[in-house]
Design a protein around this motif. Structure first.
Motif, PDB file in Angstrom:
ATOM      1  N   ILE A 186       0.853  -1.190   0.000  1.00  0.00           N
ATOM      2  CA  ILE A 186       0.000   0.000   0.000  1.00  0.00           C
ATOM      3  C   ILE A 186       0.884   1.233   0.000  1.00  0.00           C
ATOM      4  O   ILE A 186       1.882   1.300   0.729  1.00  0.00           O
ATOM      5  CB  ILE A 186      -0.918   0.020   1.236  1.00  0.00           C
ATOM      6  CG1 ILE A 186      -1.792  -1.239   1.263  1.00  0.00           C
ATOM      7  CG2 ILE A 186      -1.785   1.262   1.258  1.00  0.00           C
ATOM      8  CD1 ILE A 186      -2.543  -1.409   2.551  1.00  0.00           C
ATOM      9  N   SER A 187       0.529   2.203  -0.798  1.00  0.00           N
ATOM     10  CA  SER A 187       1.224   3.486  -0.814  1.00  0.00           C
ATOM     11  C   SER A 187       0.173   4.584  -0.813  1.00  0.00           C
ATOM     12  O   SER A 187      -0.457   4.866  -1.834  1.00  0.00           O
ATOM     13  CB  SER A 187       2.120   3.597  -2.056  1.00  0.00           C
ATOM     14  OG  SER A 187       2.766   4.849  -2.094  1.00  0.00           O
ATOM     15  N   THR A 188      -0.052   5.178   0.334  1.00  0.00           N
ATOM     16  CA  THR A 188      -1.071   6.207   0.457  1.00  0.00           C
ATOM     17  C   THR A 188      -0.728   7.104   1.648  1.00  0.00           C
ATOM     18  O   THR A 188       0.242   6.860   2.368  1.00  0.00           O
ATOM     19  CB  THR A 188      -2.465   5.579   0.671  1.00  0.00           C
ATOM     20  OG1 THR A 188      -3.461   6.603   0.680  1.00  0.00           O
ATOM     21  CG2 THR A 188      -2.519   4.816   1.984  1.00  0.00           C
ATOM     22  N   SER A 189      -1.498   8.142   1.840  1.00  0.00           N
ATOM     23  CA  SER A 189      -1.313   9.054   2.972  1.00  0.00           C
ATOM     24  C   SER A 189      -2.669   9.485   3.495  1.00  0.00           C
ATOM     25  O   SER A 189      -3.645   9.563   2.733  1.00  0.00           O
ATOM     26  CB  SER A 189      -0.481  10.274   2.574  1.00  0.00           C
ATOM     27  OG  SER A 189      -1.150  11.030   1.584  1.00  0.00           O
ATOM     28  N   HIS A 190      -2.720   9.754   4.787  1.00  0.00           N
ATOM     29  CA  HIS A 190      -3.945  10.219   5.436  1.00  0.00           C
ATOM     30  C   HIS A 190      -3.650  11.514   6.185  1.00  0.00           C
ATOM     31  O   HIS A 190      -2.556  11.684   6.735  1.00  0.00           O
ATOM     32  CB  HIS A 190      -4.463   9.178   6.429  1.00  0.00           C
ATOM     33  CG  HIS A 190      -4.893   7.893   5.796  1.00  0.00           C
ATOM     34  ND1 HIS A 190      -4.523   6.661   6.289  1.00  0.00           N
ATOM     35  CD2 HIS A 190      -5.647   7.654   4.700  1.00  0.00           C
ATOM     36  CE1 HIS A 190      -5.042   5.712   5.533  1.00  0.00           C
ATOM     37  NE2 HIS A 190      -5.727   6.284   4.562  1.00  0.00           N
ATOM     38  N   GLN A 191      -4.617  12.403   6.212  1.00  0.00           N
ATOM     39  CA  GLN A 191      -4.465  13.614   7.013  1.00  0.00           C
ATOM     40  C   GLN A 191      -4.422  13.255   8.488  1.00  0.00           C
ATOM     41  O   GLN A 191      -5.166  12.395   8.952  1.00  0.00           O
ATOM     42  CB  GLN A 191      -5.618  14.579   6.746  1.00  0.00           C
ATOM     43  CG  GLN A 191      -5.465  15.392   5.477  1.00  0.00           C
ATOM     44  CD  GLN A 191      -6.450  16.539   5.413  1.00  0.00           C
ATOM     45  OE1 GLN A 191      -7.476  16.539   6.095  1.00  0.00           O
ATOM     46  NE2 GLN A 191      -6.139  17.537   4.600  1.00  0.00           N
ATOM     47  N   ALA A 192      -3.547  13.914   9.219  1.00  0.00           N
ATOM     48  CA  ALA A 192      -3.407  13.672  10.661  1.00  0.00           C
ATOM     49  C   ALA A 192      -3.086  14.994  11.340  1.00  0.00           C
ATOM     50  O   ALA A 192      -1.967  15.210  11.810  1.00  0.00           O
ATOM     51  CB  ALA A 192      -2.336  12.625  10.930  1.00  0.00           C
TER      52      ALA A 192
END
Length: 584
Positions: A133-139
């Motif tokens: 998986i290659s993704t990003s989430h706001q944190a």
């Protein structure tokens, strides 16, 4: 709650003020470093803090030992198996987007996990590169780090440098918990904050104070600015003044001081002809300059009032001070290839014989391929797992370092060596009581050797055991080497890192059987040194003679040990030299 403009608020008032400021500007201040033991005071402060957070904002509580997969997210095994396609699960940091993360026992967090949180605070997002998986989430969150450490223990560096505010609730009693924070004032301050401005002179003054106490990080300057602007917004003002700057110094750098003494007001002077002739613009510039000078005086007075004398002496001598914001302490040696300890990840091959299989990681590896494997499989099975999917747990274990003092206690000269060893043992224990380090003492004299002090971390026990040390007689060097080897081998098998320190002149004259024949003494000594070297035990041979003795250097070479010449082996010198090697 005491107003920010009040003179020298109490510790509880500052704690309430920190709770208000972090909810006003969570992005600019990043978080709060809370030094406090678990108890009603901390619980009450957290209750007030949570009450100030916006109702829809999430609050996530995590522990220092949280696995990386729970921290950053990864593959959702259940949904992936049901849907036949990869489904990403959000971690604790991403699920706290727009809210706060409360980290318990933050002083015990592994530095790698702390670095992940630090990157999330910097980037306001979590990048996930795992399980294909290659993704990003706001944190976008603020971190509340609850630090229960004692003495020199503190937060890992990636967190200590990023959290803008710091408070200490350990000195706050139940009777001191008076007042609260108005949520309406906080809501109004959030609206005022974007319009708050601060003069350049004030920024320069606060940066000067930060540098003067040894903090040169650009983050500290930004935190001071953001804290001062949030304090002004809480007052309902759109301009930062000196009191807001003093508030920032207290909550960001921990500098507390009372208001400067007010000088007696001078009698009004009659305006002179020269003053009347000065242009109005120059008069305004002179007035602004005087205000800046007064502000610098206030800030410097705060620094002088709080810093210990030895720190100020170090600053004046040019010695840097880098302990203000707290550093993580050492807690023993670290073994990455261990059978137990803290899980630090997985491996596609067993890191050690008999390594444990990580079932969840194995399922995550196999889950994305289930539909393809089911189509090509000739037997109907719900799960299709292959050997290449197996993942094994990797552990990191914190082990202690044990220093074994093997001291030549023969003859009159041994009395001095025993006294020096006793002092070194006590110094090492006093310096290492917060770590898992231990100290043991073996004395060889007369016809054999004996263990005077078993491995211990207790300073009281050590002083009691070392109060009367025997000395005199022959030098059974071979017996001392074998006794030290037996103790070192036993400790190594338990996972300890061991250093054996020999204090001797290298002149053995007693064989293992108690005889004095030179041939037997030489043969036994050679056999003992050969066994010690073959075991790969780490050792230091210290020559305490006034002139270096060749036989001591030969002994060190036969043992495979480091040769150290200390003609004046004072306890401080011994403790310093050995302590440096314990850190390596």
């Amino acid at each position: 709650m005491t107003s920010p403009a009040a003179a020298l608020p109490s510790l509880w008032d500052d704690a309430l003020l920190a709770a208000a400021l972090i909810t006003i500007d969570p992005k600019g201040l990043a978080g709060v470093h809370v030094r406090s033991r678990s108890g009603p005071v901390r619980d009450r402060w957290l209750e007030i803090l949570i009450g100030l957070v916006e109702p829809e904002a999430p609050i996530r509580r995590i522990s220092a030992g949280i696995p990386d997969i729970r921290l950053t997210g990864g593959l959702d095994i259940g949904l992936t198996l049901d849907g036949g396609r990869p489904v990403v699960e959000r971690g604790a940091l991403a699920s706290a987007d727009g809210g706060m993360v409360v980290l318990g026992m933050a002083e015990r967090m592994d530095i790698s996990a702390a670095a992940v949180i630090g990157m999330a605070l910097d980037n306001r997002s979590v990048r996930l590169e795992r399980d294909g998986i290659s993704t990003s989430h706001q944190a976008r969150f603020a971190l509340i780090a609850l630090d229960e450490g004692i003495d020199d223990e503190g937060l890992p560096t990636p967190l200590a440098d990023r959290l803008g505010l710091r408070i200490d609730l350990n000195a706050v009693a139940l009777r001191d918990m008076l007042g609260t924070v108005s949520s309406s004032n906080v809501e109004q301050a959030r609206k005022v904050l974007p319009t708050v401005v601060m003069r350049d002179e004030l920024v320069n003054a606060m940066c000067s104070v930060s540098i003067s106490v040894g903090i040169r990080s650009i983050r500290a300057a930004l935190h001071l600015s953001n804290a001062a602007r949030a304090a002004a917004a809480l007052r309902g003002s759109e301009t930062v003044d000196a009191e807001d700057a003093a508030t920032a110094l207290r909550l960001v750098l921990g500098l507390r001081a009372g208001p400067p003494e007010q000088a007696a007001e001078p009698e009004p002077e009659t305006e002179s002809e020269a003053d009347r002739s000065q242009p109005a613009e120059e008069q305004g510039s002179q007035q602004e300059y005087n205000q800046t000078d007064a502000l610098q005086d206030i800030l410097v007075a705060a620094k002088d009032a709080v810093l210990p004398k030895h720190l100020m002496a170090g600053l004046q001598s040019g010695t840097p001070v880098n302990r203000i914001r707290g550093d993580a302490g050492k807690a023993g040696a670290v073994r990455n290839k261990a059978r137990r300890g803290r899980a630090i990840g997985t491996s596609d091959k067993p890191p050690v014989p008999g390594a444990r299989l990580d079932v969840l990681a194995t399922l995550r590896q196999a889950a994305p391929w289930q539909r393809i494997r089911a189509a090509s499989a000739q037997c109907a099975r719900r799960l299709h797992i292959r050997k290449s999917d197996f993942r094994y747990l990797r552990f990191r274990e914190k082990t202690g370092t044990t220093v074994i003092f093997a001291v030549d206690a023969s003859g009159s000269a041994a009395l001095e060596r025993l006294a020096e060893s006793k002092g070194a043992v006590e110094l090492l224990l006093a310096e290492c009581y917060v770590r898992r380090d231990q100290v043991a003492l073996i004395a060889f004299r007369g016809r054999g050797s004996e263990v005077l002090l078993a491995p211990t971390r207790s300073l009281v026990r050590a002083k009691r055991s070392l109060s009367a040390l025997p000395g005199g007689g022959g030098t059974p060097l071979a017996s001392g080497i074998l006794t030290a080897l037996a103790m070192a081998t036993g400790l190594t098998q338990k996972g300890q890192s061991v250093i054996t320190v020999f204090l001797t002149d290298g002149r053995g004259n007693i064989a293992i059987d108690g005889g004095t024949a030179k041939e037997s003494v030489a043969a036994d000594t050679e056999k003992a040194t050969r066994m010690f070297r073959a075991a790969g035990a780490r050792a230091i041979v210290i020559d305490t003679a006034k002139r270096p003795q060749p036989r001591v250097e030969t002994l060190a070479r036969d043992l495979g040990a480091e040769h150290l010449v200390l003609p004046r082996a004072e306890p401080k010198n011994l403790a310093r030299e050995i302590g440096m090697r314990m850190e390596n």
